[in-house]
Scaffold this active site. Sequence first.
Site, PDB file in Angstrom:
ATOM      1  N   SER A 103       5.923   2.125  -1.046  1.00  0.00           N
ATOM      2  CA  SER A 103       5.697   2.303  -2.478  1.00  0.00           C
ATOM      3  C   SER A 103       7.023   2.393  -3.238  1.00  0.00           C
ATOM      4  CB  SER A 103       4.808   3.524  -2.703  1.00  0.00           C
ATOM      5  OG  SER A 103       4.246   3.538  -3.979  1.00  0.00           O
ATOM      6  N   ASP A 119      -5.437  -2.108  -2.299  1.00  0.00           N
ATOM      7  CA  ASP A 119      -4.510  -1.102  -2.823  1.00  0.00           C
ATOM      8  C   ASP A 119      -4.859  -0.833  -4.286  1.00  0.00           C
ATOM      9  OD1 ASP A 119      -2.242   0.306  -3.829  1.00  0.00           O
ATOM     10  OD2 ASP A 119      -0.956  -0.639  -2.335  1.00  0.00           O
ATOM     11  N   HIS A 150      -3.616   1.955  -0.405  1.00  0.00           N
ATOM     12  CA  HIS A 150      -2.188   2.169  -0.640  1.00  0.00           C
ATOM     13  C   HIS A 150      -1.563   3.029   0.457  1.00  0.00           C
ATOM     14  CE1 HIS A 150       1.427   2.245  -3.044  1.00  0.00           C
ATOM     15  NE2 HIS A 150       1.462   3.569  -2.986  1.00  0.00           N
TER      16      HIS A 150
END
Length: 274
Positions: A95, A224, A252
């Site tokens: 991320s 995601d 995610h």
Amino acid sequence: MPTIKVKDGTEIYYKDWGTGQPIVFHHGWPLSGDDWDTQMMFLLKQGYRVIAHDRRGHGRSSQSANGHNMDTYASDVAELVEALDLRDTIHIGHSTGGGEVIRYVAKYGKERVAKAVLISAVTPIMIQNENNPDGVPISVFDEIREGTGFHRSQYFWDFTTAFYGYNREGAKVDEGIKHNWWRQGMMGSVLAHYEGIKAFSETDLTTDLQSVNVPVLVLHGEDDQIVPFAQAPKATKLLKNGQLISYPGFPHGMPTTEAETINKDLLAFIKASS
């Protein structure tokens, strides 16, 4: 606790286990190096040296008032890598940590980095603007800012649901995972988390991706709900030596919920000849 003090006086916490080729893990917002526990244990058992730091304002690092931007994140990593004299290193980012990885490799890592991995990463840029018309509207990030800055405890607890795909039909909810995410988030600085939203949403990493020569593996879940899957093909196309693996239905937070699959693909990439 092992820490280094970077040039502005901020103390950066890190953990450093094992011997062999070093692998550095870069966590996502608003978490800490603990989010990599499963990967660190797996790769430690495979004979690698595994290192994870807490980004400034996150986890056990100093709750600094300044520096909550991608340039400073990358600079802090550069100082940590130099302090530990890491070479032939593999950098793995999830991320926001994926953005941190690519900014570090592009700006500081050419002499020290062997490979990089971007997992569910914010690269090349998330926010919707003239150059990225199909990006995420700023109103979404403003909502995250409001929740983070002024209702953090409940907001972070609620955030785990989409993060791990627990709102999908048939999902098996792991309460321990949710509690661990909340624990990590609440350890950090509300200011760092608030200002970090701009860093992960508005930093344009296009040039960084284009400048990196080392092999880069891009992993992204097709379900995601935090960083849209469309980011992954864009990032891969910008890389000189990029490879994309996509996962139907993965969320995610797939390094945690789908650790067996992710760890297998990480190990294959790490072991592969360049």
